[in-house]
Scaffold this active site. Structure first.
Site, PDB file in Angstrom:
ATOM      1  N   LYS A  73       0.836  -1.201   0.000  1.00 47.35           N
ATOM      2  CA  LYS A  73       0.000   0.000   0.000  1.00 47.35           C
ATOM      3  C   LYS A  73       0.869   1.249   0.000  1.00 47.35           C
ATOM      4  CE  LYS A  73      -3.615  -2.422   2.605  1.00 47.35           C
ATOM      5  NZ  LYS A  73      -4.387  -2.473   3.867  1.00 47.35           N
ATOM      6  N   SER A 116      -7.234  -4.962   7.575  1.00 49.61           N
ATOM      7  CA  SER A 116      -6.746  -6.316   7.912  1.00 49.61           C
ATOM      8  C   SER A 116      -5.428  -6.259   8.670  1.00 49.61           C
ATOM      9  CB  SER A 116      -6.573  -7.143   6.633  1.00 49.61           C
ATOM     10  OG  SER A 116      -5.832  -6.417   5.658  1.00 49.61           O
ATOM     11  N   ALA A 149      -2.403  -7.515  10.642  1.00 49.48           N
ATOM     12  CA  ALA A 149      -1.716  -8.789  10.457  1.00 49.48           C
ATOM     13  C   ALA A 149      -1.983  -9.781  11.582  1.00 49.48           C
ATOM     14  CB  ALA A 149      -0.213  -8.537  10.320  1.00 49.48           C
ATOM     15  N   LYS A 208      -4.953   6.347   2.719  1.00 46.62           N
ATOM     16  CA  LYS A 208      -5.448   6.290   4.106  1.00 46.62           C
ATOM     17  C   LYS A 208      -4.301   6.354   5.101  1.00 46.62           C
ATOM     18  CE  LYS A 208      -4.173   1.836   4.623  1.00 46.62           C
ATOM     19  NZ  LYS A 208      -3.296   1.249   5.641  1.00 46.62           N
ATOM     20  N   SER A 249      -1.730   0.492  14.567  1.00 43.15           N
ATOM     21  CA  SER A 249      -1.352   1.116  13.296  1.00 43.15           C
ATOM     22  C   SER A 249      -0.052   1.900  13.434  1.00 43.15           C
ATOM     23  CB  SER A 249      -2.468   2.059  12.828  1.00 43.15           C
ATOM     24  OG  SER A 249      -1.998   2.976  11.866  1.00 43.15           O
ATOM     25  N   ARG A 250       0.909   1.594  12.588  1.00 39.65           N
ATOM     26  CA  ARG A 250       2.186   2.311  12.612  1.00 39.65           C
ATOM     27  C   ARG A 250       2.010   3.763  12.183  1.00 39.65           C
ATOM     28  NH1 ARG A 250       5.432  -1.975   9.107  1.00 39.65           N
ATOM     29  NH2 ARG A 250       3.309  -2.548   8.562  1.00 39.65           N
ATOM     30  N   GLU A 291       4.670   3.536   5.918  1.00 38.68           N
ATOM     31  CA  GLU A 291       4.454   3.822   4.499  1.00 38.68           C
ATOM     32  C   GLU A 291       3.914   5.226   4.255  1.00 38.68           C
ATOM     33  OE1 GLU A 291       5.467   2.253   2.033  1.00 38.68           O
ATOM     34  OE2 GLU A 291       5.327   0.079   2.240  1.00 38.68           O
TER      35      GLU A 291
END
Length: 324
Positions: free
Chosen positions: A99, A129, A131, A182, A245-246, A272
Site C-alpha cells: 500500500k 486487515s 496482520a 489512508k 497502526s504504525r 508507508e
C-alpha cells in the site's frame, strides 16, 4: 489447492501465508533475511507466537518465482522497483498487497508492473486487515480488485474463508489509492490525538480525509464509491483509530512532541505514510486538488511546527461540504 509465490516475509507476507496455509495451499515465501527464512522452513511464524506452518516454505532465491503462476507482492512499496525488475513476470497473476505510491516517480504499483510486463494480469488485495488478527483467524473482510474477472473469481475462491471474506471490485485504481492514501490521513488523526484535541476532531479529520482521498482518486479515473468501501473507508477507520497502526502511532508521537526522526526510530518499522505523503504532495500540487490534510501532513514531515500547521487541516475556505 493453489501454489502461490510470495515476496516479502514481513508481517503482511507471513499473515497471508498463514491464512493460505490454513486453506491447504502451498506457499513459498521469498526474503533476503536468512534468519527469517530459516524460521519459516522450521514451521515457525516469525512474528506471531504460537502459530505453526504446514505447507509454507521460504527461500532467498528469487529465481524460484518462475515455477509459480500466482505472485503475491507484500514488499514495502519503495523497495518494489528494485526487486520486481529482477524477476520474469511473463504469464503471471500479480497480486499486490502493498500500500503506497512510489516516491521516485509518483507511480502506483500497477503502473510500474504493467510497464515492465504489459500482458500480466494485475490484482490488488486491500482492506482493513491487521496482520496479527488475520494470523489468529479473527473475522476479516477485504477486497480483491481485478482486470480479469475470470481469474479474479478463481483467486477469490482460493482466498475466501469463513473468517476471511473476499469481495471483488473492478476499480483497480480506486482500491490501490485507497490503501495508499489512508496512511497519510491516519498520520493526521494520530497527530490530532497526540495533541489531545479529542474525538470531535478525530471524527472530522477521518471524514474530511476520506473526502480528500476520493477527490484524488477521481482525478485518476477511480470511482468515488470505491472510497466508501473496504479499501477506502474500511481501511481508513481501522488505521486511524487503532494503536496497532504504525501510521497512526507515528502521527501520535509527532503530536506528543517527537521529531520525525525520533518517531521513526521509536517505531523501528516501515511507516508507508511518510513516503506516500511526499509523493501525494507532488500530485495534489500538480493536479490542483484541494487537500489541506494531506498537504499539512507533508509540511509537518518536512519540519514545520505541528501546532501551526494543524489548524489548516480543517480549514474550509468557506466551501460547500462536498465541493471538489
Amino acid at each position: 489447492m493453489h501454489e502461490i509465490f510470495y515476496t516479502g516475509c514481513g508481517k503482511v507476507g507471513n499473515t497471508l501465508a498463514t491464512h493460505l496455509d490454513r486453506k491447504g495451499h502451498e506457499v513459498l515465501l521469498y526474503d533476503i533475511n536468512e534468519e527469517v527464512v530459516k524460521k519459516i522452513n522450521e514451521g515457525i511464524h516469525p512474528y506471531v507466537e504460537g502459530i505453526r506452518f504446514k505447507n509454507v516454505k521460504a527461500t532467498t532465491d528469487l529465481n524460484q518465482i518462475n515455477e509459480f503462476k500466482n505472485l503475491i507482492c507484500a514488499l514495502p512499496v519503495q523497495v518494489i522497483p528494485k526487486v520486481i525488475t529482477k524477476v520474469n513476470l511473463k504469464g503471471k497473476n500479480f497480486i499486490s498487497a502493498s500500500k503506497g505510491i512510489i516516491h521516485e516517480n509518483l507511480k502506483r504499483i500497477s503502473q510500474l508492473v504493467k510497464e515492465i510486463e504489459p500482458k500480466l494480469k494485475f490484482f490488488v488485495l486491500s482492506g482493513p486487515s491487521f496482520a496479527e488478527e488475520v494470523s489468529k483467524g479473527l473475522p476479516t473482510a477485504i477486497v480483491l480488485a481485478y482486470e480479469d474477472k475470470e481469474e479474479a473469481m478463481k483467486l477469490q475462491d482460493a482466498l475466501d474463508s469463513e473468517n476471511f471474506n473476499v469481495y471483488l471490485n473492478d476499480d483497480i485504481t480506486g482500491v490501490e489509492l485507497g490503501g495508499a492514501l489512508k496512511n497519510v490521513i491516519a498520520i493526521a488523526v494520530g497527530l490530532s490525538d497526540g495533541m489531545g484535541y479529542g474525538y470531535n476532531a478525530r471524527s472530522a479529520i477521518i471524514t474530511r480525509g476520506l473526502h480528500e482521498m476520493a477527490n484524488v482518486g477521481e482525478k485518476f479515473g477511480a470511482r468515488r464509491e470505491t472510497f466508501f468501501g473496504l479499501s477506502g473507508a474500511g481501511d481508513l477507520i481501522l488505521t486511524s483509530t487503532s494503536d496497532l497502526s504504525r501510521n497512526r502511532t507515528f502521527g501520535k508521537l509527532l503530536g506528543q512532541g517527537y521529531s520525525v526522526e525520533e518517531a521513526l526510530k521509536k517505531i523501528n518499522q516501515t511507516v508507508e505514510g511518510v513516503k506516500t505523503a511526499e509523493a501525494l504532495y507532488e500530485i495534489i500540487k500538480r493536479e490542483n486538488i484541494f487537500a489541506p490534510i494531506c498537504e499539512g501532513v507533508y509540511r509537518i514531515i518536512k519540519g514545520e511546527d505541528p501546532k501551526k500547521v494543524y489548524p489548516h487541516f480543517l480549514s474550509n475556505h468557506l466551501r460547500e461540504e462536498f465541493q471538489r
